[in-house]
Write an enzyme that holds these catalytic residues in place. Structure first.
Site, PDB file in Angstrom:
ATOM      1  N   ASN A   8       0.847  -1.188   0.000  1.00  0.00           N
ATOM      2  CA  ASN A   8       0.000   0.000   0.000  1.00  0.00           C
ATOM      3  C   ASN A   8       0.885   1.241   0.000  1.00  0.00           C
ATOM      4  O   ASN A   8       1.824   1.341   0.793  1.00  0.00           O
ATOM      5  CB  ASN A   8      -0.908  -0.004   1.231  1.00  0.00           C
ATOM      6  CG  ASN A   8      -1.877  -1.173   1.228  1.00  0.00           C
ATOM      7  OD1 ASN A   8      -2.349  -1.586   0.170  1.00  0.00           O
ATOM      8  ND2 ASN A   8      -2.175  -1.715   2.390  1.00  0.00           N
ATOM      9  N   HIS A  55       6.611  -1.506   3.724  1.00  0.00           N
ATOM     10  CA  HIS A  55       6.385  -2.898   4.133  1.00  0.00           C
ATOM     11  C   HIS A  55       5.610  -3.614   3.053  1.00  0.00           C
ATOM     12  O   HIS A  55       4.762  -3.026   2.389  1.00  0.00           O
ATOM     13  CB  HIS A  55       5.624  -2.966   5.465  1.00  0.00           C
ATOM     14  CG  HIS A  55       4.375  -2.141   5.517  1.00  0.00           C
ATOM     15  ND1 HIS A  55       4.404  -0.773   5.710  1.00  0.00           N
ATOM     16  CD2 HIS A  55       3.077  -2.473   5.388  1.00  0.00           C
ATOM     17  CE1 HIS A  55       3.163  -0.302   5.717  1.00  0.00           C
ATOM     18  NE2 HIS A  55       2.335  -1.304   5.507  1.00  0.00           N
ATOM     19  N   SER A 100      -1.052   2.950   6.328  1.00  0.00           N
ATOM     20  CA  SER A 100      -1.254   3.564   7.641  1.00  0.00           C
ATOM     21  C   SER A 100       0.041   3.656   8.439  1.00  0.00           C
ATOM     22  O   SER A 100       0.116   4.421   9.397  1.00  0.00           O
ATOM     23  CB  SER A 100      -2.291   2.770   8.443  1.00  0.00           C
ATOM     24  OG  SER A 100      -1.859   1.439   8.651  1.00  0.00           O
ATOM     25  N   GLY A 116      -4.449   2.844   1.403  1.00  0.00           N
ATOM     26  CA  GLY A 116      -4.559   2.179   2.688  1.00  0.00           C
ATOM     27  C   GLY A 116      -3.290   2.157   3.512  1.00  0.00           C
ATOM     28  O   GLY A 116      -3.237   1.465   4.534  1.00  0.00           O
ATOM     29  N   HIS A 126       2.946  -6.673   2.522  1.00  0.00           N
ATOM     30  CA  HIS A 126       2.029  -7.620   3.153  1.00  0.00           C
ATOM     31  C   HIS A 126       2.098  -8.926   2.368  1.00  0.00           C
ATOM     32  O   HIS A 126       2.083  -8.902   1.127  1.00  0.00           O
ATOM     33  CB  HIS A 126       0.584  -7.126   3.053  1.00  0.00           C
ATOM     34  CG  HIS A 126       0.263  -5.882   3.798  1.00  0.00           C
ATOM     35  ND1 HIS A 126      -0.366  -5.885   5.024  1.00  0.00           N
ATOM     36  CD2 HIS A 126       0.452  -4.566   3.474  1.00  0.00           C
ATOM     37  CE1 HIS A 126      -0.556  -4.632   5.434  1.00  0.00           C
ATOM     38  NE2 HIS A 126      -0.073  -3.810   4.516  1.00  0.00           N
TER      39      HIS A 126
HETATM   40  P1  5GP Z   1      -0.669  -0.536   5.987  1.00  0.00           P
HETATM   41  O1  5GP Z   1      -2.080  -0.223   6.395  1.00  0.00           O
HETATM   42  O2  5GP Z   1       0.256   0.614   6.283  1.00  0.00           O
HETATM   43  O3  5GP Z   1      -0.507  -1.071   4.590  1.00  0.00           O
HETATM   44  O4  5GP Z   1      -0.230  -1.755   6.899  1.00  0.00           O
HETATM   45  C1  5GP Z   1       0.196  -1.600   8.209  1.00  0.00           C
HETATM   46  C2  5GP Z   1       0.025  -2.939   8.868  1.00  0.00           C
HETATM   47  O5  5GP Z   1       0.799  -2.964  10.045  1.00  0.00           O
HETATM   48  C3  5GP Z   1      -1.419  -3.246   9.284  1.00  0.00           C
HETATM   49  O6  5GP Z   1      -1.834  -4.465   8.670  1.00  0.00           O
HETATM   50  C4  5GP Z   1      -1.343  -3.351  10.793  1.00  0.00           C
HETATM   51  O7  5GP Z   1      -2.184  -4.359  11.318  1.00  0.00           O
HETATM   52  C5  5GP Z   1       0.112  -3.651  11.044  1.00  0.00           C
HETATM   53  N1  5GP Z   1       0.626  -3.146  12.291  1.00  0.00           N
HETATM   54  C6  5GP Z   1       0.479  -1.887  12.785  1.00  0.00           C
HETATM   55  N2  5GP Z   1       1.114  -1.763  13.959  1.00  0.00           N
HETATM   56  C7  5GP Z   1       1.699  -2.976  14.199  1.00  0.00           C
HETATM   57  C8  5GP Z   1       2.502  -3.471  15.269  1.00  0.00           C
HETATM   58  O8  5GP Z   1       2.815  -2.789  16.243  1.00  0.00           O
HETATM   59  N3  5GP Z   1       2.907  -4.762  15.191  1.00  0.00           N
HETATM   60  C9  5GP Z   1       2.591  -5.562  14.128  1.00  0.00           C
HETATM   61  N4  5GP Z   1       3.049  -6.814  14.151  1.00  0.00           N
HETATM   62  N5  5GP Z   1       1.835  -5.119  13.105  1.00  0.00           N
HETATM   63  C10 5GP Z   1       1.399  -3.850  13.142  1.00  0.00           C
END
Ligand code: 5GP
Ligand code: ZN
Length: 115
Positions: free
Chosen positions: A88, A101, A96, A94, A103
């Site tokens: 993302n 990173h 956040s 999406g 997924h």
């Molecule tokens: P994004 O929304 O930025 O693509 O993905 C961020 C991801 O990081 C989300 O799926 C969220 O659940 C995960 N995430 C956020 N904070 C933490 C954390 O402290 N530990 C882990 N293991 N995952 C996290």
């Protein structure tokens, strides 16, 4: 960035995560809020905000992230049935957490196109 970036802190071992794999370049760990039976993240140790931050010098690490994703998918038994890799980039997509990173999701049927 580590003073404010949660994924830098995970990479530095300053906050806990369920680590699957780590080396000098990258860290893989289970997502805290899984969206599939298997859902893990792979990050570079280097703080890059997202794909828009990636430069030539980062190409090796990005390739390694994708290859390690495949290796772990095999180890966690989602490779043969199928898995999805998602990156993302910025808010409407999406993103956040502002540390690059990927997924990796598997263990269930995926919809296409994604919502
Ligand atoms: P994004 O929304 O930025 O693509 O993905 C961020 C991801 O990081 C989300 O799926 C969220 O659940 C995960 N995430 C956020 N904070 C933490 C954390 O402290 N530990 C882990 N293991 N995952 C996290
Ligand atoms: Zn960071």
């Amino acid at each position: 960035m580590s003073h404010e970036c949660i994924f830098c802190k995970i990479a530095e071992g300053k906050i806990p995560a369920k680590i699957i794999y780590q080396d000098t370049d990258i860290v893989a760990f289970h997502d805290i809020n899984p969206q599939a039976p298997v859902h893990f993240l792979i990050i570079p140790r280097k703080h890059l905000k997202n794909l828009l931050d990636v430069k030539d010098v980062d190409a090796y690490v990005l390739a390694k992230m994708l290859m390690v994703a495949s290796d772990i998918a095999g180890q966690l038994n989602i490779a043969n049935e199928g898995y999805r890799v998602v990156i993302n980039t910025n808010r409407q997509a999406g993103q956040s957490v502002d540390h690059l990173h990927i997924h990796v999701l598997g263990g269930r049927t995926m919809e296409w196109p994604p919502g």
